[in-house]
Design an enzyme around this catalytic site. Sequence first.
Site, short mmCIF file in Angstrom:
data_model
loop_
_atom_site.label_atom_id
_atom_site.label_comp_id
_atom_site.label_asym_id
_atom_site.label_seq_id
_atom_site.Cartn_x
_atom_site.Cartn_y
_atom_site.Cartn_z
N SER A 116 23.37 43.45 -25.13
CA SER A 116 22.74 43.81 -23.85
C SER A 116 21.79 42.74 -23.34
O SER A 116 21.42 42.75 -22.17
CB SER A 116 21.98 45.13 -24.00
OG SER A 116 20.96 44.99 -24.97
N HIS A 137 29.82 44.00 -21.76
CA HIS A 137 28.67 44.87 -22.00
C HIS A 137 28.87 46.26 -21.38
O HIS A 137 28.83 46.42 -20.16
CB HIS A 137 27.39 44.24 -21.45
CG HIS A 137 26.17 45.09 -21.63
ND1 HIS A 137 25.21 45.24 -20.67
CD2 HIS A 137 25.79 45.87 -22.68
CE1 HIS A 137 24.28 46.07 -21.11
NE2 HIS A 137 24.60 46.47 -22.32
N GLU A 149 29.56 45.17 -17.64
CA GLU A 149 29.24 43.80 -17.25
C GLU A 149 30.13 42.83 -18.02
O GLU A 149 30.21 42.91 -19.26
CB GLU A 149 27.77 43.49 -17.53
CG GLU A 149 26.81 44.28 -16.65
CD GLU A 149 25.34 44.03 -17.01
OE1 GLU A 149 24.51 44.00 -16.11
OE2 GLU A 149 25.04 43.90 -18.23
N ASN A 187 19.82 44.88 -16.93
CA ASN A 187 18.59 44.80 -17.73
C ASN A 187 17.60 43.76 -17.20
O ASN A 187 16.45 43.74 -17.62
CB ASN A 187 18.93 44.51 -19.19
CG ASN A 187 19.34 45.77 -19.93
OD1 ASN A 187 18.77 46.83 -19.73
ND2 ASN A 187 20.36 45.66 -20.77
#
Length: 385
Positions: A116, A137, A149, A187
């Site tokens: 991540s 991801h 992702e 993130n």
Amino acid sequence: MIIGIIGSGAMGAGIAQVVATAGHTVRLLDQNAEALQRASHSIEANLRKLAEKGKLTTEAANATRARLHPTNDIQQFTDCALVIEAVIEDLMVKQQLFRQLEGIVSVDCVLASNTSSLSITSIAAACQRPERFIGIHFFNPAPVMQLVEVIPAIQTRSGLAAEIRNLVESWGKLPVLAKDTPGFIVNRVARPFYGEAIRILEEGFADIATIDWALTELGGFRMGPFALMDFIGHDVNYRVTESVFTAFFYDPRYKPSFTQKRLFEAGYYGRKTGRGFYSYAPEAVPPVPNRDEALGNVIVSRVLALLINEAADALALNVASRDDLELAMTKGVNYPKGLLAWADELGIADVLDTLDHLYAEYHEDRYRASPLLRRMVRERQHFFM
């Protein structure tokens, strides 16, 4: 296609369920026999519930179950066309794993990490054939969350990202392409949702219940930042924040808070431990928010301005396309609107004014406005209109 999944925790098991449901033979690897058994039972229970709800036929559920092959022998990965690791977020552990894996899989096997926040390029650098390495991801829980992702490393061969994007789409997911920068899209862009909420709390401007109320009831977010951090777990959320801050060469925009660090140090991880920002003890009385709309609107304006600023900066630095940025935040963290479209709706000039007022008040780089926002205001442009 035979797909190998390494790691049978919640994420690995979820990914295994996704790809097995999509019709692939899956080899799910874990050295921990108990963890592997728990994962198998969890997947079987999920498939049974889906069949009971009519979301999957009994035949399809049985076929999916038959395609799943738990194992503790990595040598069984010799015929895999794709291997995705979902192990601990430790660079050295992942690098060592892929060094070992390259001696087992074929030269055509694609290698992928579900990390991540770690550098895809750094993991790929441990491989003899880094051109076949890529980031894939998923978001937790993988069978439910639509977003994935796709992150090529510097070494990734041309065309592989597009191939993986098409493959992910065939699994019924929504892939977005991200540059290999800390936190990728979600993130990275989402950090102010947590960080600025904590800052508002630390200043005594509002308490946790009021901040959560403002961002859900007035802002339209599905969960408030404190409830969400408790749900994710501070063992996860704090570590990601710290990782992104370090990876960005200690850019103040991503600076962790002592407030969350102390919860992390105490082992107060949130729901999973019964205590975080909130208490989850059976006798706990939920705190009552101050439902002052004027106060709530200030909170929303402040947090939202920083989120929009982060999205604009990601666009300016080509972290992702405009449309992928919007898709990532609405499908990856369930924001009520894409942040760039939200900026158009609020007025980019007003967003910039909020940021400039915060910077004038604090003189901290966490509030510096993206040059893209300034240019768009100057040239009277919009992200979509």
